[in-house]
Design an enzyme around this catalytic site. Structure first.
Site, PDB file in Angstrom:
ATOM      1  N   CYS A  72      -5.826   6.049   7.352  1.00  0.00           N
ATOM      2  CA  CYS A  72      -5.245   4.661   6.526  1.00  0.00           C
ATOM      3  C   CYS A  72      -4.278   4.068   7.619  1.00  0.00           C
ATOM      4  CB  CYS A  72      -4.273   5.096   5.361  1.00  0.00           C
ATOM      5  SG  CYS A  72      -3.554   3.920   4.396  1.00  0.00           S
ATOM      6  N   ASN A 109     -13.535   4.923   9.454  1.00  0.00           N
ATOM      7  CA  ASN A 109     -13.784   5.225   8.155  1.00  0.00           C
ATOM      8  C   ASN A 109     -14.786   3.900   7.589  1.00  0.00           C
ATOM      9  OD1 ASN A 109     -11.816   3.043   7.834  1.00  0.00           O
ATOM     10  ND2 ASN A 109     -10.570   4.156   6.343  1.00  0.00           N
ATOM     11  N   ASN A 146       1.021  -1.315  -0.079  1.00  0.00           N
ATOM     12  CA  ASN A 146      -0.265   0.108  -0.004  1.00  0.00           C
ATOM     13  C   ASN A 146       0.957   1.275   0.183  1.00  0.00           C
ATOM     14  OD1 ASN A 146      -2.774   1.001   2.390  1.00  0.00           O
ATOM     15  ND2 ASN A 146      -2.448   1.458   0.005  1.00  0.00           N
ATOM     16  N   CYS A 161      -4.689  -2.825   2.840  1.00  0.00           N
ATOM     17  CA  CYS A 161      -5.292  -1.905   3.523  1.00  0.00           C
ATOM     18  C   CYS A 161      -5.595  -1.976   4.784  1.00  0.00           C
ATOM     19  CB  CYS A 161      -6.737  -1.442   2.748  1.00  0.00           C
ATOM     20  SG  CYS A 161      -8.177  -0.429   3.597  1.00  0.00           S
ATOM     21  N   GLY A 162      -4.617  -0.992   5.574  1.00  0.00           N
ATOM     22  CA  GLY A 162      -4.864  -1.365   7.068  1.00  0.00           C
ATOM     23  C   GLY A 162      -6.171  -1.486   7.859  1.00  0.00           C
ATOM     24  N   THR A 163      -6.970  -0.383   7.461  1.00  0.00           N
ATOM     25  CA  THR A 163      -8.184  -0.462   8.268  1.00  0.00           C
ATOM     26  C   THR A 163      -8.944  -1.369   7.583  1.00  0.00           C
ATOM     27  OG1 THR A 163      -8.950   1.254   6.606  1.00  0.00           O
ATOM     28  CG2 THR A 163      -8.159   2.106   8.823  1.00  0.00           C
ATOM     29  N   ASN A 172      -6.561  10.592  -0.872  1.00  0.00           N
ATOM     30  CA  ASN A 172      -6.702   9.325  -1.711  1.00  0.00           C
ATOM     31  C   ASN A 172      -6.121   9.757  -2.998  1.00  0.00           C
ATOM     32  OD1 ASN A 172      -7.949   7.464   0.034  1.00  0.00           O
ATOM     33  ND2 ASN A 172      -9.748   8.666  -0.196  1.00  0.00           N
ATOM     34  N   GLU A 180     -10.385  -0.095  -2.578  1.00  0.00           N
ATOM     35  CA  GLU A 180     -10.245   1.127  -1.722  1.00  0.00           C
ATOM     36  C   GLU A 180     -11.274   2.252  -2.343  1.00  0.00           C
ATOM     37  OE1 GLU A 180      -7.360   2.433   0.817  1.00  0.00           O
ATOM     38  OE2 GLU A 180      -5.955   0.855   0.349  1.00  0.00           O
ATOM     39  N   ARG A 181     -11.953   2.845  -1.490  1.00  0.00           N
ATOM     40  CA  ARG A 181     -12.811   4.163  -1.902  1.00  0.00           C
ATOM     41  C   ARG A 181     -11.849   5.178  -2.548  1.00  0.00           C
ATOM     42  NH1 ARG A 181     -15.444   7.282   2.990  1.00  0.00           N
ATOM     43  NH2 ARG A 181     -13.329   7.164   3.752  1.00  0.00           N
ATOM     44  N   ASN A 237     -15.135   1.319   1.567  1.00  0.00           N
ATOM     45  CA  ASN A 237     -14.155   0.383   1.173  1.00  0.00           C
ATOM     46  C   ASN A 237     -14.762  -1.076   1.062  1.00  0.00           C
ATOM     47  OD1 ASN A 237     -11.692   2.306   1.129  1.00  0.00           O
ATOM     48  ND2 ASN A 237     -12.587   2.502   3.182  1.00  0.00           N
TER      49      ASN A 237
END
Length: 337
Positions: free
Chosen positions: A125, A210, A52, A276-278, A116, A267-268, A243
């Protein structure tokens, strides 16, 4: 093997610079006719967390405007540097969102101002905040010894990041169901379609500060056949977008104390990313919920760019938090013409 506490970081890293250079001072020397505008002549850093990837810069006093169109151009993988987003290191006191964080977390000196790849602002993020702290440390903007922690401001609130042996561990804060009782009672609250799926699949909406929609698939073959170059369709349509994570349980090698899932994500505002961490936290939270009361609290999430770990802990606020751990790498520096 990845544990729930840390993940192995690649050996290559960026040498520490002698002194941090604020972007605004470089901007004053940049040519006015450059297509890169205010970013012309500025030293930018490329970094990533499990693939990422981000472009990072220091603008301590907030003198840059960072218009969305310029961010989008920088993130373009064919005509720019190429990245999933841009992260600006700015002092929290210089942004309204940062000053709000300082009201409850006065030690959050630095704010992770994240955009983003399409130029839109983002709340948070998980991979980015690890890379951000590694950048601050490498640039000499903070000091952090192994075992110590640092508070960072984000639009998703203050995040506490600890330096561990092979990377960084981040308290991502509490997770929750976006649609509350509906999700808890039925295990889903939306329908998701994507290229490669013949029929809509149920999704579960999770917030990590998020929005995320997590979809379970039957096997890794189906996961691999998804066409995530196009955004999945989610119904009902999330008002702020979402996302979308697709997950498949993975054999935990006879270790029932650590769960393991494979994940791909759209991802949005970006598209499909290597990690993607979240999203990894949301994927672990949804899978753990579906698995029932006996599900483990420690999870490894395999992504195309590597693996991260998500651990569920009860925090002093009496809410269940997710601690995300994984590597952070700085690849090198570039100056736009």
């Amino acid at each position: 093997m990845v544990t729930s506490h840390r993940t192995a970081a690649p050996d290559h890293s960026v040498e520490e610079s002698a002194a941090p250079v604020d972007a605004a001072h470089q901007t004053e020397r940049a040519g006015e006719d450059s297509p890169w505008g205010e970013l012309s002549g500025i030293s930018l850093t490329k970094g990533h967390g499990t693939g990422n990837d981000f472009v990072l810069l220091t603008d301590a006093q907030g003198r840059l405007s960072l218009e969305g169109s310029l961010v989008e151009s920088v993130c373009d993988r064919h005509r720019g540097i190429g990245a999933d987003g841009v992260i600006r290191a700015i002092r929290s006191e210089e942004l309204p969102e940062g000053r709000q964080v300082l009201e409850t977390s006065p030690d959050a000196e630095w704010f992770m101002d994240y955009r983003n790849a399409d130029g839109s602002l983002s709340e948070m993020c998980g991979n980015g905040v690890r890379v951000f702290v590694h950048y601050l440390l490498t640039e000499g903007l903070v000091s952090l010894e192994p075992g110590q922690s640092l508070t960072i401001g984000t639009r998703g609130g203050a995040k506490v990041v600890a330096k561990v042996e092979d990377g960084y561990a981040v308290d991502m804060g509490p997770w929750g169901f976006i649609h509350g009782d509906e999700a808890r009672d039925s295990g889903s609250d939306s329908l998701v379609t994507a290229r490669g799926l013949r029929t809509p699949r149920p999704g579960l909406s999770i917030t990590m500060g998020n929005p995320h929609t997590v979809v379970a698939l039957a096997g890794e073959e189906k996961l691999g056949k998804l066409g995530l170059d196009e955004a999945p369709n989610v119904r009902p349509v999330p008002p702020q977008g979402t996302n979308v994570e697709f997950v498949v349980p993975v054999d935990s090698e006879d270790n029932d104390t650590i769960g393991r899932v494979a994940m791909r994500v759209h991802e949005r505002g970006v598209g499909e990313t290597q990690s993607c961490g979240t999203g990894a936290c949301a994927a672990a939270a949804a899978t753990r919920f579906w698995a029932g009361d006996d599900a483990p609290d420690e999870w490894v999430v395999e992504v195309p760019g590597g693996a991260v770990a998500a651990t569920f802990v009860m925090a002093p606020d009496e809410l269940e938090h997710v601690v995300l751990s994984g590597p952070a790498v700085l690849v090198g520096k570039i100056v736009l013409g």
